[in-house]
Scaffold this motif. Structure first.
Motif, mmCIF file in Angstrom:
data_model
loop_
_atom_site.group_PDB
_atom_site.id
_atom_site.type_symbol
_atom_site.label_atom_id
_atom_site.label_comp_id
_atom_site.label_asym_id
_atom_site.label_seq_id
_atom_site.Cartn_x
_atom_site.Cartn_y
_atom_site.Cartn_z
ATOM 1 N N GLY A 127 98.477 63.052 40.806
ATOM 2 C CA GLY A 127 99.760 63.136 40.122
ATOM 3 C C GLY A 127 99.774 64.195 39.048
ATOM 4 O O GLY A 127 98.730 64.649 38.573
ATOM 5 N N PRO A 128 100.976 64.631 38.633
ATOM 6 C CA PRO A 128 101.090 65.616 37.560
ATOM 7 C C PRO A 128 100.570 65.050 36.239
ATOM 8 O O PRO A 128 100.660 63.846 35.989
ATOM 9 C CB PRO A 128 102.591 65.905 37.493
ATOM 10 N N LEU A 129 100.034 65.944 35.409
ATOM 11 C CA LEU A 129 99.443 65.505 34.156
ATOM 12 C C LEU A 129 100.507 64.956 33.211
ATOM 13 O O LEU A 129 101.525 65.597 32.961
ATOM 14 C CB LEU A 129 98.716 66.665 33.470
ATOM 15 N N SER A 130 100.243 63.785 32.690
ATOM 16 C CA SER A 130 101.075 63.218 31.628
ATOM 17 C C SER A 130 100.235 62.218 30.850
ATOM 18 O O SER A 130 99.391 61.523 31.427
ATOM 19 C CB SER A 130 102.317 62.528 32.196
ATOM 20 N N LEU A 131 100.458 62.169 29.548
ATOM 21 C CA LEU A 131 99.703 61.271 28.669
ATOM 22 C C LEU A 131 100.662 60.697 27.641
ATOM 23 O O LEU A 131 101.333 61.446 26.922
ATOM 24 C CB LEU A 131 98.571 62.036 27.977
ATOM 25 N N ARG A 132 100.747 59.361 27.573
ATOM 26 C CA ARG A 132 101.623 58.714 26.602
ATOM 27 C C ARG A 132 100.919 57.501 25.991
ATOM 28 O O ARG A 132 100.145 56.821 26.675
ATOM 29 C CB ARG A 132 102.929 58.251 27.272
ATOM 30 N N THR A 133 101.181 57.269 24.726
ATOM 31 C CA THR A 133 100.704 56.050 24.063
ATOM 32 C C THR A 133 101.911 55.326 23.479
ATOM 33 O O THR A 133 102.829 55.948 22.942
ATOM 34 C CB THR A 133 99.704 56.374 22.945
ATOM 35 N N GLU A 134 101.886 53.996 23.596
ATOM 36 C CA GLU A 134 102.979 53.170 23.085
ATOM 37 C C GLU A 134 102.395 51.932 22.423
ATOM 38 O O GLU A 134 101.845 51.058 23.092
ATOM 39 C CB GLU A 134 103.915 52.753 24.216
ATOM 40 N N GLY A 135 102.445 51.906 21.103
ATOM 41 C CA GLY A 135 101.975 50.743 20.349
ATOM 42 C C GLY A 135 100.514 50.428 20.564
ATOM 43 O O GLY A 135 100.098 49.269 20.444
ATOM 44 N N ALA A 136 99.717 51.449 20.871
ATOM 45 C CA ALA A 136 98.306 51.209 21.194
ATOM 46 C C ALA A 136 97.514 50.863 19.931
ATOM 47 O O ALA A 136 97.696 51.471 18.876
ATOM 48 C CB ALA A 136 97.705 52.431 21.866
ATOM 49 N N VAL A 137 96.623 49.888 20.070
ATOM 50 C CA VAL A 137 95.764 49.441 18.968
ATOM 51 C C VAL A 137 94.350 49.286 19.502
ATOM 52 O O VAL A 137 94.132 48.714 20.578
ATOM 53 C CB VAL A 137 96.246 48.100 18.370
ATOM 54 N N VAL A 138 93.369 49.811 18.744
ATOM 55 C CA VAL A 138 91.955 49.704 19.106
ATOM 56 C C VAL A 138 91.281 48.769 18.122
ATOM 57 O O VAL A 138 91.500 48.862 16.911
ATOM 58 C CB VAL A 138 91.281 51.086 19.085
ATOM 59 N N ALA A 139 90.462 47.855 18.617
ATOM 60 C CA ALA A 139 89.679 46.954 17.768
ATOM 61 C C ALA A 139 88.243 47.444 17.744
ATOM 62 O O ALA A 139 87.572 47.464 18.780
ATOM 63 C CB ALA A 139 89.752 45.521 18.286
ATOM 64 N N LEU A 140 87.764 47.836 16.549
ATOM 65 C CA LEU A 140 86.404 48.344 16.402
ATOM 66 C C LEU A 140 85.761 47.747 15.158
ATOM 67 O O LEU A 140 86.368 47.761 14.077
ATOM 68 C CB LEU A 140 86.400 49.878 16.260
#
Length: 560
Positions: free
Chosen positions: A347-360
């Motif tokens: 597929g064509p390149l696309s990158l999206r983030t929506e409300g992303a949260v990382v626990a570290l």
């Protein structure tokens, strides 16, 4: 790391032994029986010596017994040496295999699922502490097997010639394991505390090095030096505690073994002089029998003394395994996917983030909402600790999300898509790592065999390779020795260009560079974008941020 427990329960000891010794149990058994056979041949040599000397005492021709005795003694000595050599080879092979297995598992897990406790503890385990497993593997199992068999064999031979010598050895021998166990409890605790102190000192070193600039700016150099001095003194005290226990154990064991041998020597001497008339099975003790008993008495205690020494090795090894198990149980953030080569995500390149949260590490890092497509560039800016590097890791699927979503090429970035997504990425880390390979191999991470000249030209790195003594065949070493920091950055950009893919993720690509070199790096990134790739950088550099089409301030606004 968890505090070391004061004592290892028997179930814990068995579990640790299963982990370390069971995978190489076959080699350990073979080595143990070879060593036991070598030890069992000593009575043969002792009997030959006693036979030869008794003949000289009786007035026989010295050569009548000396030559055959010497031949047998030397032949048996060669056999014993061969058996011990083969036993040692098996033991060290088992130790090397065990350490390699544990080190590979440790590094593989920390690379894919970091624990969040920092790199000092795993590095200390891999480099400093795992080698302490070698004495446990190479000494303890064999010493235990020898202690179970050889003293019993020698005791039977002693009773055969003199019930009093056998009784003396029978009384003195068990005292060594008893005191070995008593002192061994203290040795285990001292070893655990020493291992914990080594780990704490490594953690402090990594923390101070990472904050070295701040320490100097705040004028806290003297305080940091005092902290190191205090920690080093604590480590010295822990080490001395281990040594004191070892010396105490050695003194006790040497005392009882020397006492037992001395009692046998006194009995033999006074019996041959006729002063003692008891202790044998009726017939008087002969010179040959007395000399034989004197020769086997020290060997009766030797396996027990070896076991006492190996007991300390076992305590140190179990302290290392306890730390390995504590690290095993540490909470981790698992990398998405299997970390293996895969077909690029379609597929064509696309990158999206929506409300992303990382626990570290027990905290949560909110990622900015962003969107990137082919031919676009974006800069992540913000103060240190705001989550720029964490955002890059999340975009690459290297850390899992605790909430929200990252969408790549029209699908959710999850374990099933992560490997294929990373096949479309080129990563430029902040710090280089050069494996033991040629520059040509390193520049071609996907092993395509393509000509690197175009990539070097894009990164303005052709002249760097041209001046290296062996050109593309040069091995730079882990830290990239032989090239400057700016040159290393340009080589990393050339590597990213050769890796192909549609998206370049670069972490602080211009950090600590002079303005001219930074300009070259920015120009290379711009050429990648102009060639159709998307570029996302994390940076503190205003010049680099301005060069990107879009800027996202973590905790702030998005702007052009």
């Amino acid at each position: 790391m968890a505090d070391p427990s004061p004592q290892t329960a028997p179930a814990d000891s068995r579990r640790m032994a299963d982990r370390i010794l069971r995978p190489v149990a076959r080699m350990l058994r073979g080595a143990g029986w070879l060593s036991v056979l070598a030890g069992a041949l000593w009575p043969v040599q002792a009997a030959v010596l006693a036979w030869a000397v008794s003949g000289w005492v009786e007035g026989q021709d010295p050569l009548s017994r000396a030559l055959p005795a010497a031949a047998v003694f030397l032949a048996v000595a060669v056999i014993r040496a061969g058996l011990e050599h083969r036993s040692g080879a098996l033991l060290f092979k088992a130790a090397d295999r065990t350490m390699a297995r544990e080190r590979a598992a440790l590094i593989r897990r920390e690379a894919r699922e970091p624990s969040g406790i920092g790199s000092a503890a795993p590095a200390s385990l891999a480099v400093q502490k795992l080698p302490l497993l070698q004495p446990w593997i190479t000494r303890y199992h064999v010493a235990m097997l020898r202690a179970r068999i050889l003293p019993a064999l020698l005791l039977a031979l002693a009773f055969w010639h003199s019930w009093l010598v056998g009784l003396t050895l029978l009384v003195a021998g068990p005292l060594i394991p008893v005191f070995m166990a008593l002192v061994g409890m203290a040795a285990e605790e001292a070893s655990r505390r020493q291992m914990a102190e080594v780990g704490d000192m490594n953690t402090m070193l990594m923390e101070r090095l990472s904050a070295l600039t701040d320490i100097r700016l705040l004028g806290a150099t003297e305080r940091a030096t005092q902290d190191f001095a205090a920690r080093a003194e604590s480590l010295r005290q822990r080490t001395m505690a281990v040594l004191r226990v070892a010396f105490l154990s050695s003194t006790v064991l040497e005392f009882f073994s020397a006492l037992g041998v001395a009692l046998v020597a006194v009995f033999v001497g006074f019996t041959l002089l006729g002063e003692i008339t008891i202790g044998t099975w009726g017939a008087p003790l002969t010179v040959g029998q007395g000399l034989f008993l004197l020769l086997i008495a020290p060997e009766f205690f030797q396996p027990l003394r070896d076991l006492a020494t190996a007991w300390h090795d076992r305590a140190a090894g179990q302290a290392v395994v306890a730390e390995l198990e504590a690290l095993d149980a540490a909470p981790r953030a698992a990398m998405l996917g299997r970390g293996e080569a895969a077909e690029p995500l379609p597929g064509p390149l696309s990158l999206r983030t929506e409300g992303a949260v990382v626990a570290l590490g027990g905290g949560r890092v909110a990622l900015p909402d962003l969107a990137v497509e082919a031919g676009q560039s974006l800069a992540l800016v913000g103060p240190s600790g705001s989550g720029k590097s964490t955002t890059l890791a999340a975009l690459a699927g290297l850390v899992p999300l605790a909430g929200g979503a990252v969408t790549v090429c029209g699908r959710r970035l999850d374990a099933g898509a992560a490997d294929g997504w990373r096949a479309r990425l080129a990563l430029v880390p902040q710090r280089p790592h050069m494996p033991d390979m040629s520059l040509a191999e390193w520049l071609d991470p996907r092993g395509t065999g393509a000509d690197p000249r175009a990539a070097l030209r894009l990164a303005e790195a052709e002249a760097i390779v041209a001046r290296l003594p062996e050109g593309l065949a040069t091995r730079l070493g882990e830290s990239g020795g032989g090239v400057s920091g700016g040159e290393m950055r340009r080589l990393m950009l050339a590597r990213a260009a050769m890796a192909g893919g549609d998206l370049v993720l670069a972490d602080e690509p211009t950090a600590d560079l002079d303005p001219d070199t930074a300009r070259r790096v920015i120009a290379a990134l711009e050429r990648m974008r102009a060639g159709g790739r998307a570029v996302v950088v994390a940076t503190h550099d205003p010049a680099l941020a301005v060069a990107m089409q879009t800027r996202v301030t973590l905790g702030g606004e998005t702007g052009a």
